[in-house]
Design a protein around this motif. Structure first.
Motif, mmCIF file in Angstrom:
data_model
loop_
_atom_site.group_PDB
_atom_site.id
_atom_site.type_symbol
_atom_site.label_atom_id
_atom_site.label_comp_id
_atom_site.label_asym_id
_atom_site.label_seq_id
_atom_site.Cartn_x
_atom_site.Cartn_y
_atom_site.Cartn_z
ATOM 1 N N LEU A 55 0.801 -1.228 0.000
ATOM 2 C CA LEU A 55 0.000 0.000 0.000
ATOM 3 C C LEU A 55 0.832 1.277 0.000
ATOM 4 O O LEU A 55 0.278 2.371 0.064
ATOM 5 C CB LEU A 55 -0.936 -0.002 1.215
ATOM 6 N N ILE A 60 -6.697 4.935 -1.487
ATOM 7 C CA ILE A 60 -7.791 4.063 -1.107
ATOM 8 C C ILE A 60 -9.061 4.886 -1.061
ATOM 9 O O ILE A 60 -9.082 5.975 -0.487
ATOM 10 C CB ILE A 60 -7.528 3.414 0.270
ATOM 11 N N LEU A 66 -14.567 -1.024 -1.228
ATOM 12 C CA LEU A 66 -13.241 -0.421 -1.131
ATOM 13 C C LEU A 66 -12.530 -0.515 -2.469
ATOM 14 O O LEU A 66 -12.604 -1.539 -3.149
ATOM 15 C CB LEU A 66 -12.405 -1.142 -0.075
ATOM 16 N N PHE A 68 -8.675 0.156 -4.172
ATOM 17 C CA PHE A 68 -7.260 0.373 -3.904
ATOM 18 C C PHE A 68 -6.567 0.667 -5.231
ATOM 19 O O PHE A 68 -6.592 -0.168 -6.136
ATOM 20 C CB PHE A 68 -6.632 -0.873 -3.282
ATOM 21 N N SER A 75 -4.755 -1.903 -9.743
ATOM 22 C CA SER A 75 -5.840 -1.579 -8.815
ATOM 23 C C SER A 75 -6.657 -2.830 -8.495
ATOM 24 O O SER A 75 -6.617 -3.808 -9.231
ATOM 25 C CB SER A 75 -6.758 -0.507 -9.394
#
Length: 188
Positions: A55, A60, A66, A68, A75
């Motif tokens: 990360l 985010i 969610l 990312f 992604s």
């Protein structure tokens, strides 16, 4: 929400142009311990422990689940889907990936996941993911189904005791090794 939403979800989430030809393999993954992880949760099934280094410089967001966006442009998203949201109140969503990936045959002309409807979904899925393999694996909460493609992959997580919902993870431009580290290891 209605049945059309589940159809659209199938298109967006489960793309597979060679779905019938992709081998289905049951695998057992060893859990690797990473020193620093962070846990994310979407619903009862979507628990992920992601190594912090994955990360690094990521963004985010929350948009129906969610999302990312990793520093290298790859992604993935995690979303919970219930039978009610999909227009099928009371549906056993636990079975949905089994039908979708041809692990279990749908009933011809009857039931929520009738053969004709599942076939429409499979064909629509062919538009996004072209899996070269479908893996079935145990998670710490149930069973995972991973359709692995070159550019896109899709993972569906089911819970042992949770029949009304599934978690769906879609990836874009993530190599298999990164999916293993960032997602699979965090759910097993």
């Amino acid at each position: 929400m209605n049945k059309g939403l589940l159809l659209a979800l199938g298109i967006a989430v489960f793309g597979c142009s060679a779905l019938h030809a992709a081998p289905i393999v049951k695998v057992r993954y060893p859990h690797l311990a990473y020193q620093e992880t962070v846990e994310f949760q979407t619903g009862e099934i979507g628990h992920l422990q992601i190594p912090l280094d994955v990360l690094s410089n990521a963004r985010i967001g929350v948009t129906g689940g969610l999302v990312f966006m990793l520093a290298d442009g790859a992604s993935f998203s995690v979303k919970q889907v219930t039978g009610e949201q999909a227009g099928f109140p009371g549906a056993d969503m636990h079975d949905w990936p089994r039908y979708l990936f041809s692990v279990k045959r749908a009933d011809k002309g009857r039931g929520l996941f009738a053969e004709e409807w599942v076939e429409v979904e499979r064909k629509r899925m062919e538009q996004t993911v072209d899996p070269y393999e479908i893996r079935i694996f145990s998670t710490h909460r149930g069973t995972g189904y991973w359709a692995i493609g070159k550019q896109h992959s899709m993972i569906v997580l089911t819970g042992k005791d949770v029949r009304s919902r599934i978690s769906v993870i879609r990836t874009t431009d993530m190599p298999e090794e990164l999916i293993m580290k960032a997602i699979i290891n965090g759910v097993i």
